[in-house]
Scaffold this motif. Structure first.
Motif, PDB file in Angstrom:
ATOM      1  N   ARG A 180      95.435  -0.321 -14.811  1.00  9.48           N
ATOM      2  CA  ARG A 180      96.730  -0.531 -15.571  1.00  9.48           C
ATOM      3  C   ARG A 180      97.273   0.601 -16.424  1.00  9.48           C
ATOM      4  O   ARG A 180      96.284   1.313 -16.997  1.00  9.48           O
ATOM      5  N   THR A 181      98.244   1.005 -16.255  1.00 10.16           N
ATOM      6  CA  THR A 181      98.958   2.228 -16.797  1.00 10.16           C
ATOM      7  C   THR A 181      99.984   2.257 -18.164  1.00 10.16           C
ATOM      8  O   THR A 181     100.014   2.909 -19.087  1.00 10.16           O
ATOM      9  N   ASN A 182     100.495   0.888 -17.854  1.00  9.01           N
ATOM     10  CA  ASN A 182     101.280   0.582 -19.099  1.00  9.01           C
ATOM     11  C   ASN A 182     101.633  -0.997 -19.003  1.00  9.01           C
ATOM     12  O   ASN A 182     101.534  -1.787 -18.062  1.00  9.01           O
ATOM     13  N   THR A 183     101.759  -1.662 -20.243  1.00  8.90           N
ATOM     14  CA  THR A 183     102.181  -2.976 -20.304  1.00  8.90           C
ATOM     15  C   THR A 183     103.540  -3.030 -21.223  1.00  8.90           C
ATOM     16  O   THR A 183     103.603  -2.423 -22.382  1.00  8.90           O
ATOM     17  N   ASP A 184     104.572  -3.211 -20.614  1.00 14.95           N
ATOM     18  CA  ASP A 184     105.820  -3.395 -21.273  1.00 14.95           C
ATOM     19  C   ASP A 184     106.202  -4.811 -21.959  1.00 14.95           C
ATOM     20  O   ASP A 184     106.200  -5.696 -21.101  1.00 14.95           O
ATOM     21  N   TYR A 185     106.227  -4.964 -23.091  1.00 13.48           N
ATOM     22  CA  TYR A 185     106.487  -6.201 -23.910  1.00 13.48           C
ATOM     23  C   TYR A 185     108.049  -6.271 -24.175  1.00 13.48           C
ATOM     24  O   TYR A 185     108.259  -5.795 -25.192  1.00 13.48           O
ATOM     25  N   SER A 186     108.763  -6.953 -23.279  1.00 11.59           N
ATOM     26  CA  SER A 186     110.189  -7.104 -23.533  1.00 11.59           C
ATOM     27  C   SER A 186     110.579  -8.568 -23.552  1.00 11.59           C
ATOM     28  O   SER A 186     110.050  -9.390 -23.892  1.00 11.59           O
ATOM     29  N   ASP A 187     111.612  -8.837 -22.694  1.00 12.11           N
ATOM     30  CA  ASP A 187     111.825 -10.387 -22.409  1.00 12.11           C
ATOM     31  C   ASP A 187     110.651 -11.151 -21.688  1.00 12.11           C
ATOM     32  O   ASP A 187     110.409 -12.229 -22.110  1.00 12.11           O
ATOM     33  N   THR A 188     110.121 -10.378 -20.714  1.00  7.10           N
ATOM     34  CA  THR A 188     108.921 -10.459 -20.148  1.00  7.10           C
ATOM     35  C   THR A 188     107.838  -9.731 -20.159  1.00  7.10           C
ATOM     36  O   THR A 188     108.161  -8.369 -20.496  1.00  7.10           O
ATOM     37  N   ILE A 189     106.568  -9.776 -19.814  1.00  4.69           N
ATOM     38  CA  ILE A 189     105.520  -8.868 -19.853  1.00  4.69           C
ATOM     39  C   ILE A 189     105.563  -8.249 -18.255  1.00  4.69           C
ATOM     40  O   ILE A 189     105.637  -8.891 -17.483  1.00  4.69           O
ATOM     41  N   ILE A 190     105.842  -6.911 -18.390  1.00  5.31           N
ATOM     42  CA  ILE A 190     105.620  -6.354 -17.078  1.00  5.31           C
ATOM     43  C   ILE A 190     104.477  -5.244 -17.226  1.00  5.31           C
ATOM     44  O   ILE A 190     104.127  -4.427 -17.915  1.00  5.31           O
ATOM     45  N   ILE A 191     103.549  -5.641 -16.152  1.00  5.19           N
ATOM     46  CA  ILE A 191     102.216  -4.534 -16.244  1.00  5.19           C
ATOM     47  C   ILE A 191     102.544  -3.633 -14.984  1.00  5.19           C
ATOM     48  O   ILE A 191     102.621  -3.965 -13.996  1.00  5.19           O
ATOM     49  N   SER A 192     102.363  -2.281 -15.556  1.00  5.69           N
ATOM     50  CA  SER A 192     102.411  -1.259 -14.168  1.00  5.69           C
ATOM     51  C   SER A 192     101.144  -0.831 -14.132  1.00  5.69           C
ATOM     52  O   SER A 192     100.073  -0.616 -14.917  1.00  5.69           O
TER      53      SER A 192
END
Length: 182
Positions: free
Chosen positions: A108-120
């Protein structure tokens, strides 16, 4: 009786409209030059893992690929992005891929918490050929509370492999950026 029939007909037309609108407007395979970051980014089409009414692709969870190329070195890094539909209150741990009979934990390199969670999650260069050769692919998402496993159908597997190969061709065919620094 006619009123029930007309309401059913109106609701089916509205449902068809929603499906068409939700499936259009994708930004897949668009290369975005980022001169301030000295890199180029390309994103593939998404594959949604759940079905709506058993036929239509659901909204989430979905996954897609992302490629980033450094302009200076030409180094390309590939990522699998896993997007969760509802806001998950439990802490996401990561995503794994099952290729054939072997599970691969993706870093896992990034977790984006915006409208939904996006795990990179980074995809290593050794894993890319295995994705293209595998006949059976499954995806596993784990948070602190549970693990969700999704086995891809043969059509989803073909789309998954095609999306990755198109993304590789797209990012490799882009010319190097000319960056003027002042």
């Amino acid at each position: 009786m006619e009123r029930i029939f007309s309401l059913t007909r109106i609701s089916s037309i509205f449902l068809t409209f929603l499906v068409v609108v939700s499936c259009s407007g994708t930004k897949a395979y668009v290369v975005t030059p980022e001169p301030t970051l000295e890199q180029q980014t390309a994103i593939s089409k998404e594959i949604c893992l759940r079905k709506f009414l058993g036929l239509f692709p659901g909204k989430r969870p979905c996954m897609y690929f992302k490629a980033e190329r450094e302009n200076g070195t030409g180094l390309v890094q590939y990522f699998l992005l896993y997007e969760i539909g509802t806001f998950d209150v439990d802490i996401p741990i990561g995503v794994s891929l099952k290729l054939g009979d072997t599970w691969y934990n993706l870093k896992r390199t990034n977790t984006d918490y915006s409208d939904t969670i996006i795990i990179s999650s980074a995809i290593s260069s050794e894993l890319i050929p295995k994705i293209g050769e595998s006949q059976n692919i499954a995806v596993s998402y784990t948070n602190r509370k549970e693990t969700l496993n999704f086995s891809l159908s043969s059509g989803q597997t073909a789309n998954f492999q095609s999306n990755l190969s198109k993304l590789i061709r797209t990012i490799e065919s882009e010319p190097k950026l000319n960056i003027n620094k002042k």
